[in-house]
Design a protein around this motif. Structure first.
Motif, short mmCIF file in Angstrom:
data_model
loop_
_atom_site.label_atom_id
_atom_site.label_comp_id
_atom_site.label_asym_id
_atom_site.label_seq_id
_atom_site.Cartn_x
_atom_site.Cartn_y
_atom_site.Cartn_z
N VAL A 146 0.80 -1.14 0.07
CA VAL A 146 0.02 0.12 0.09
C VAL A 146 0.88 1.19 -0.04
CG1 VAL A 146 -1.68 1.41 1.44
CG2 VAL A 146 -1.83 -0.98 1.11
N PHE A 147 1.96 1.31 0.67
CA PHE A 147 2.79 2.41 1.08
C PHE A 147 3.46 2.74 -0.60
CE2 PHE A 147 3.65 1.58 5.59
CZ PHE A 147 2.47 2.18 5.85
N VAL A 148 4.02 1.55 -1.07
CA VAL A 148 4.63 1.66 -2.24
C VAL A 148 3.70 2.49 -3.25
CG1 VAL A 148 5.56 0.37 -4.22
CG2 VAL A 148 6.30 0.00 -1.89
N VAL A 149 2.41 1.54 -3.42
CA VAL A 149 1.39 2.14 -4.39
C VAL A 149 1.22 3.58 -4.24
CG1 VAL A 149 -0.79 2.03 -5.24
CG2 VAL A 149 0.60 0.01 -5.07
N VAL A 150 0.88 4.06 -2.84
CA VAL A 150 0.41 5.50 -2.51
C VAL A 150 1.56 6.59 -3.09
CG1 VAL A 150 -0.21 6.96 -0.91
CG2 VAL A 150 -1.31 4.78 -0.87
N ILE A 151 2.79 5.99 -2.67
CA ILE A 151 3.98 6.87 -2.98
C ILE A 151 4.11 6.99 -4.38
CG2 ILE A 151 6.48 7.25 -2.95
CD1 ILE A 151 6.36 5.79 0.18
N ALA A 152 4.16 5.79 -5.17
CA ALA A 152 4.51 5.95 -6.58
C ALA A 152 3.23 6.70 -7.17
CB ALA A 152 4.26 4.32 -7.20
N VAL A 153 2.05 6.49 -6.93
CA VAL A 153 0.86 7.44 -7.72
C VAL A 153 1.10 8.83 -7.22
CG1 VAL A 153 -1.38 7.69 -7.47
CG2 VAL A 153 -0.75 5.38 -7.49
N ALA A 154 1.38 9.08 -5.96
CA ALA A 154 1.55 10.34 -5.52
C ALA A 154 2.55 11.18 -6.60
CB ALA A 154 1.89 10.62 -4.03
N TRP A 155 3.85 10.29 -6.49
CA TRP A 155 4.97 10.92 -7.32
C TRP A 155 4.54 11.09 -8.90
CZ3 TRP A 155 7.88 9.72 -11.76
CH2 TRP A 155 9.00 10.42 -11.71
N VAL A 156 3.92 10.02 -9.52
CA VAL A 156 3.27 10.34 -10.63
C VAL A 156 2.59 11.61 -10.88
CG1 VAL A 156 2.01 9.30 -12.62
CG2 VAL A 156 4.06 8.07 -11.41
N ASN A 157 1.60 11.69 -10.14
CA ASN A 157 0.53 12.77 -10.13
C ASN A 157 1.30 14.20 -9.74
OD1 ASN A 157 -1.86 11.36 -10.58
ND2 ASN A 157 -2.29 10.81 -8.32
N THR A 158 2.27 14.10 -8.82
CA THR A 158 3.03 15.50 -8.65
C THR A 158 3.75 15.79 -9.76
OG1 THR A 158 2.86 14.90 -6.29
CG2 THR A 158 4.57 16.49 -7.18
N ARG A 159 4.34 14.92 -10.25
CA ARG A 159 5.46 14.98 -11.42
C ARG A 159 4.65 15.52 -12.68
NH1 ARG A 159 8.19 16.15 -15.12
NH2 ARG A 159 10.17 15.64 -15.66
N TYR A 160 3.67 14.82 -12.99
CA TYR A 160 2.92 15.20 -14.40
C TYR A 160 1.53 15.85 -14.28
CZ TYR A 160 6.71 12.00 -15.79
OH TYR A 160 7.78 11.23 -16.21
N GLY A 161 1.36 16.26 -12.98
CA GLY A 161 0.03 16.57 -12.76
C GLY A 161 0.06 18.04 -13.22
N THR A 162 -1.08 18.64 -13.41
CA THR A 162 -1.51 20.15 -13.52
C THR A 162 -0.79 21.27 -12.55
OG1 THR A 162 -3.68 19.50 -14.67
CG2 THR A 162 -3.38 21.78 -14.23
N TYR A 163 -0.75 20.74 -11.53
CA TYR A 163 -0.38 21.75 -10.26
C TYR A 163 0.77 20.91 -9.63
CZ TYR A 163 -4.87 24.08 -11.25
OH TYR A 163 -5.80 24.65 -11.52
N GLY A 164 1.98 20.55 -10.42
CA GLY A 164 3.07 20.13 -9.86
C GLY A 164 3.58 21.01 -8.70
N GLY A 165 4.94 20.45 -8.03
CA GLY A 165 5.48 21.25 -7.36
C GLY A 165 5.55 20.97 -6.03
N GLY A 166 4.75 19.61 -5.57
CA GLY A 166 4.77 19.23 -4.23
C GLY A 166 5.69 18.21 -4.00
N THR A 167 7.06 17.98 -4.43
CA THR A 167 8.03 16.98 -4.22
C THR A 167 8.42 16.97 -2.64
OG1 THR A 167 8.36 16.95 -6.53
CG2 THR A 167 9.60 15.86 -4.92
#
Length: 441
Positions: free
Chosen positions: A89-110
């Motif tokens: 669960v941790f791995v999936v959530v972190i991976a999804v969060a990183w992808v959304n942050t990296r390629y999302g409309t409002y990135g910048g929350g790394t």
């Protein structure tokens, strides 16, 4: 950059020196979050902004975990295997969060992603890796001491109407205004102080000496008062009542303790320190209406965030674009926009699972109540969606709940095994004990 390299080198040396006691690294990182707000982290690391502007505690945990991979790799594999579904669960959530942050409309929350999600998860693993009854009890004591220090600072701030520490950093924050008379101690926001005192108060059941426990209870209530969090005050009073009931040895003492606690709270309500809270009860400056607007907005637009989020910290921009004057004021709603509803529910569902699965323990008194509060309170403001002590506090407490329960279960199994060994030699009157022991096993 030289200052950052120096700090990383220090963290690495510390990690190597305490490689057989990972709880020490967890304690150091927790102490840094309690005493150094994120807005002042650059005073240690030299990185005020950019991709490497993590909190100093982040580097402590990153180096500690890296050293553990090499020094205690086999034990770490065992810990992962014991909680494999949770780790997935941790791995999936972190991976999804990183992808959304990296390629999302409002990135910048790394930076927030690392500080508030990745590092707390690593803290959780480190606690499980190095947990012993003694280390958990010492960590609990550390939390109580650190909280007390921060509350004392907050009371001084209220007295002098100044930040005392980190004045230049707080002066640059958009929300800070001494005229509001809400104080935060050594944390980033007043609500962070409220969260900490509420969560730590149940742990005072472990303080055996009443002449230490009672002043600490009063200190926690005063901390909630200077933070002016209405929910925080209500919860810390309930937590204080819980401590009184849990530590009383007879029904009469419980009744007297509850009456004294109620009288003390009423007495505090008529002191100047409670004036700000009473004012907020009469005029909440629109905070309740803001929460209502946030919930209304989310309910009307939730389908677009069902599976795909827009990146960590995007909820602030989405709320602003929707005309809201504040954030969504709930960690789970903000995560739903940041990483998607499905994965947000998965992340917070993992917390609920831990609280239910490891709900029984006597190794650390009061830890279950503290864990429940650590889950509930972030649902009422942007605790885990902003850089603050909330991330490491919530997951370290969940780790305490888990580790304390597992240690207690191990003790019971060992005791049961010992009973079974002498089972054939006990008298017939003890047959029930042996039978129940077999049931435990």
């Amino acid at each position: 950059m030289i200052q950052l390299l120096g700090w990383v080198a220090f963290c690495l040396v510390l990690a190597v020196l305490v490689r057989n006691r990972p709880m020490v690294s967890v304690g150091v990182a927790t102490g840094l979050w309690f005493l150094v707000p994120s807005i002042a982290g650059h005073l240690i690391t030299g990185q005020a902004e950019g991709a490497l502007s993590f909190h100093p505690a982040t580097w402590v945990i990153l180096t500690a975990f890296a050293v553990q991979i090499f020094a205690n790799g086999r034990r770490l594999v065992v810990v992962v295997a014991e909680h494999i579904l949770l780790v997935l669960v941790f791995v999936v959530v972190i991976a999804v969060a990183w992808v959304n942050t990296r390629y999302g409309t409002y990135g910048g929350g790394t930076v927030i992603l690392v500080d508030q999600i990745v590092i707390p998860v690593l803290v959780f693993m480190l606690v499980l890796l190095g947990a012993t009854v003694r280390s958990l009890q010492r960590f609990r004591t550390l939390l109580i001491v650190l909280t007390s220090v921060s509350v004392v600072v907050a009371i001084i701030q209220w007295s002098v109407k100044d930040t005392v520490f980190y004045a230049a950093q707080f002066a640059e924050t958009y929300w800070f205004d001494a005229r509001y008379d809400r104080w935060m101690g050594t944390f980033d926001q007043p609500l962070a102080l409220s969260l900490v005192v509420c969560v730590i108060t149940p742990l005072l059941t472990a303080v055996t000496r009443w002449w230490i426990r009672v002043p600490l209870l009063a200190l926690m209530v005063m901390g909630a008062l200077v933070s002016q969090s209405r929910l925080g005050i209500a919860l810390v009073v309930l937590a204080a009542v819980y401590v009184v009931i849990a530590t009383a040895t007879t029904p009469a003492r419980r009744a007297i303790g509850v009456l004294v606690t109620a009288g003390a709270v009423v007495g505090l309500a008529f002191t100047p320190i409670a004036a700000g809270v009473l004012g907020r009860l009469e005029n909440d400056t629109g905070s309740t209406h803001a929460r209502e607007l946030a919930i209304s907005f989310f309910l009307s637009d939730w389908p677009q965030f069902f599976l795909v989020g827009q990146g960590i910290s995007s909820s602030y921009r989405v709320a602003s674009a929707a005309g809201l004057g504040t954030s969504l004021e709930s960690s789970i709603l903000m995560y739903a926009i940041d990483i998607g509803i499905v994965f947000s529910v998965l992340y917070f569902g993992a917390m609920v699972y831990l609280l239910i699965r490891y709900r029984r323990s006597t190794a650390i008194r009061g830890i279950q109540v503290a864990g429940v509060l650590a889950f509930i309170i972030p649902m009422t403001y942007s605790a885990l969606a902003t850089r603050s002590v909330a991330g490491i506090l919530v997951w370290s407490l969940l780790a305490l709940v888990t580790a304390a329960s597992m240690l207690r279960a191990s003790e019971l199994r060992a005791d049961a095994a010992n009973l079974l060994e002498v089972g054939p030699r006990v008298e017939s009157g003890d047959d029930t004990i042996v039978a129940r022991t077999r049931e435990v096993l």
